[in-house]
Design a protein around this motif. Structure first.
Motif, PDB file in Angstrom:
ATOM      1  N   LYS A   1       0.834  -1.197   0.000  1.00 64.72           N
ATOM      2  CA  LYS A   1       0.000   0.000   0.000  1.00 64.72           C
ATOM      3  C   LYS A   1       0.874   1.254   0.000  1.00 64.72           C
ATOM      4  O   LYS A   1       2.014   1.242   0.461  1.00 64.72           O
ATOM      5  N   GLY A   2       0.298   2.332  -0.530  1.00 68.01           N
ATOM      6  CA  GLY A   2       1.067   3.565  -0.670  1.00 68.01           C
ATOM      7  C   GLY A   2       1.653   4.052   0.635  1.00 68.01           C
ATOM      8  O   GLY A   2       2.825   4.447   0.703  1.00 68.01           O
ATOM      9  N   GLY A   3       0.872   4.021   1.700  1.00 67.76           N
ATOM     10  CA  GLY A   3       1.364   4.484   2.995  1.00 67.76           C
ATOM     11  C   GLY A   3       2.512   3.643   3.508  1.00 67.76           C
ATOM     12  O   GLY A   3       3.504   4.184   4.044  1.00 67.76           O
ATOM     13  N   ALA A   4       2.415   2.322   3.350  1.00 72.50           N
ATOM     14  CA  ALA A   4       3.491   1.438   3.799  1.00 72.50           C
ATOM     15  C   ALA A   4       4.764   1.674   2.997  1.00 72.50           C
ATOM     16  O   ALA A   4       5.868   1.662   3.556  1.00 72.50           O
ATOM     17  N   LEU A   5       4.621   1.897   1.698  1.00 70.30           N
ATOM     18  CA  LEU A   5       5.796   2.169   0.864  1.00 70.30           C
ATOM     19  C   LEU A   5       6.481   3.458   1.307  1.00 70.30           C
ATOM     20  O   LEU A   5       7.710   3.502   1.435  1.00 70.30           O
ATOM     21  N   LEU A   6       5.709   4.482   1.575  1.00 68.84           N
ATOM     22  CA  LEU A   6       6.294   5.752   1.995  1.00 68.84           C
ATOM     23  C   LEU A   6       6.977   5.635   3.350  1.00 68.84           C
ATOM     24  O   LEU A   6       8.046   6.228   3.569  1.00 68.84           O
ATOM     25  N   ARG A   7       6.404   4.869   4.261  1.00 69.99           N
ATOM     26  CA  ARG A   7       7.051   4.685   5.570  1.00 69.99           C
ATOM     27  C   ARG A   7       8.369   3.928   5.428  1.00 69.99           C
ATOM     28  O   ARG A   7       9.342   4.232   6.131  1.00 69.99           O
ATOM     29  N   HIS A   8       8.406   2.974   4.509  1.00 72.25           N
ATOM     30  CA  HIS A   8       9.660   2.264   4.240  1.00 72.25           C
ATOM     31  C   HIS A   8      10.698   3.216   3.652  1.00 72.25           C
ATOM     32  O   HIS A   8      11.866   3.220   4.075  1.00 72.25           O
ATOM     33  N   LEU A   9      10.268   4.045   2.690  1.00 72.45           N
ATOM     34  CA  LEU A   9      11.197   4.993   2.075  1.00 72.45           C
ATOM     35  C   LEU A   9      11.687   6.022   3.084  1.00 72.45           C
ATOM     36  O   LEU A   9      12.814   6.513   2.981  1.00 72.45           O
ATOM     37  N   ALA A  10      10.851   6.348   4.064  1.00 69.73           N
ATOM     38  CA  ALA A  10      11.257   7.299   5.098  1.00 69.73           C
ATOM     39  C   ALA A  10      12.435   6.776   5.906  1.00 69.73           C
ATOM     40  O   ALA A  10      13.301   7.544   6.356  1.00 69.73           O
ATOM     41  N   GLU A  11      12.501   5.452   6.088  1.00 69.11           N
ATOM     42  CA  GLU A  11      13.619   4.863   6.813  1.00 69.11           C
ATOM     43  C   GLU A  11      14.921   4.972   6.016  1.00 69.11           C
ATOM     44  O   GLU A  11      16.005   5.008   6.592  1.00 69.11           O
ATOM     45  N   VAL A  12      14.785   5.046   4.698  1.00 68.68           N
ATOM     46  CA  VAL A  12      15.965   5.137   3.824  1.00 68.68           C
ATOM     47  C   VAL A  12      16.398   6.575   3.634  1.00 68.68           C
ATOM     48  O   VAL A  12      17.589   6.901   3.670  1.00 68.68           O
ATOM     49  N   SER A  13      15.421   7.477   3.441  1.00 67.38           N
ATOM     50  CA  SER A  13      15.740   8.857   3.059  1.00 67.38           C
ATOM     51  C   SER A  13      16.185   9.717   4.232  1.00 67.38           C
ATOM     52  O   SER A  13      16.869  10.726   4.034  1.00 67.38           O
ATOM     53  N   GLY A  14      15.795   9.344   5.429  1.00 71.13           N
ATOM     54  CA  GLY A  14      16.176  10.177   6.559  1.00 71.13           C
ATOM     55  C   GLY A  14      14.970  10.534   7.393  1.00 71.13           C
ATOM     56  O   GLY A  14      13.838  10.130   7.097  1.00 71.13           O
ATOM     57  N   PRO A  15      15.173  11.302   8.462  1.00 70.14           N
ATOM     58  CA  PRO A  15      14.086  11.597   9.395  1.00 70.14           C
ATOM     59  C   PRO A  15      12.916  12.293   8.704  1.00 70.14           C
ATOM     60  O   PRO A  15      13.097  13.239   7.942  1.00 70.14           O
ATOM     61  N   VAL A  16      11.717  11.802   8.981  1.00 68.34           N
ATOM     62  CA  VAL A  16      10.478  12.416   8.497  1.00 68.34           C
ATOM     63  C   VAL A  16       9.621  12.716   9.719  1.00 68.34           C
ATOM     64  O   VAL A  16       9.319  11.819  10.511  1.00 68.34           O
ATOM     65  N   GLN A  17       9.268  13.970   9.898  1.00 65.16           N
ATOM     66  CA  GLN A  17       8.496  14.357  11.074  1.00 65.16           C
ATOM     67  C   GLN A  17       7.136  13.663  11.082  1.00 65.16           C
ATOM     68  O   GLN A  17       6.510  13.499  10.022  1.00 65.16           O
TER      69      GLN A  17
END
Length: 308
Positions: free
Chosen positions: A93-109
């Protein structure tokens, strides 16, 4: 102050084809810089070189003070990127993909992903593979913006989006600039560049044919003129405009029953001789227009082709 992006004599060849011919580019920190040109002009090649997706044949390039090759993953985490051809598939799902990418890209508030998704009308609960092209583009935009990177590199970012979402993306670009982020925006949608960018470079066949503030691309020496005149005849105004330096594309409507003569013309160079010619009659109405950015760019392309 060092440039956010700087290239010098940057060249890229693919076999016998040269995609970039010695590109010199300087992007100020905290600005929105537009890179415009037709397909095949070298825009996407330039962006991929900045991200170390491909490597130059020769020349120099620095991004946020580092070479892309030496900066590696640490540098890329400081960049938000939307490619021109975004390919997203899978059952996730889109939300799960973005949360995974957040772990790679750096801190996301916390809450940032949801806030951006709401602004772009993106449903985070749907599997990526079921999303339309436009919704996949929204997903790409959220992943680029969500960690508030120092640099955003956006290749045709509004492709596939409806006008309301396009307007929201332009607002996000302005907010990024106000927050001190740098944006490199590649687009063939000239109105986007005109609304969002501080400065712009026009690429044609791998070469920069013009650059500077967006306003500088307007062909200031060309004006469109429309006038309604009285106390004259089509023959008199025609003779006056024929004698006026710079008057081109003259069209004169026959005098109407009320005695009005309607004139349209182009003034190239000084506008004063054309206006003086119009005073052969009494001017009831006068409109002077600058060409839009698209006309300006098309003329720049034409000049470049003649020069070659």
């Amino acid at each position: 102050m060092s440039m956010a992006i700087h290239t010098r004599a940057l060249r890229k060849r693919y076999g016998s084809h040269t995609a970039l011919h010695g590109l010199d580019l300087a992007v100020q920190p905290g600005s929105v810089f537009g890179l415009i040109g037709p397909n095949g002009a070298g825009k996407t090649t330039t962006l991929r070189l900045l991200l170390d997706i491909i490597r130059p044949t020769s020349g120099e390039v620095t991004v946020l003070g580092q070479t892309p090759r030496e900066g590696g993953a640490a540098l890329r985490r400081r960049i938000g990127y939307v490619p021109g051809e975004l390919r997203l598939e899978g059952r996730v799902k889109g939300g799960a993909l973005l949360r995974h990418l957040a772990e790679v890209s750096g801190p996301v508030q916390p809450g940032t992903i949801e806030h951006l998704a709401e602004r772009l009308s993106l449903d985070l609960t749907r599997p990526v593979r079921t999303l339309s092209k436009g919704n996949k583009q929204k997903l790409g935009l959220v992943q680029a913006f969500m960690h508030r990177p120092a640099l955003l590199i956006l290749d045709e970012p509004t492709s596939g989006l409806d006008p309301l979402v396009q307007r929201e993306v332009l607002m996000m670009l302005r907010e990024a600039r106000e927050a001190g982020q740098t944006v490199l925006l590649s687009s063939h949608v000239l109105s986007e560049v005109e609304q969002a960018a501080n400065d712009v470079a026009v690429l044609a066949a791998g070469r920069i044919v013009a650059e500077g503030p967006v306003s500088s691309l307007r062909i200031a020496s060309v004006r469109r003129i429309r006038a309604t005149l009285t106390a004259t005849t089509p023959e008199a105004i025609g003779a006056a405009l024929d004698a006026a330096p710079g008057a081109e594309d003259v069209d004169i409507a026959s005098a109407s029953p009320d005695g009005l003569v309607r004139v349209s013309a182009t003034a190239r160079g000084e506008i004063d001789p054309v206006i003086r010619a119009l005073t052969t009659g009494s001017i009831r109405d006068l409109t002077v227009e600058e060409p839009d950015l698209e006309e300006s760019v098309l003329e720049l392309y034409a000049r470049n082709e003649v020069a070659q």
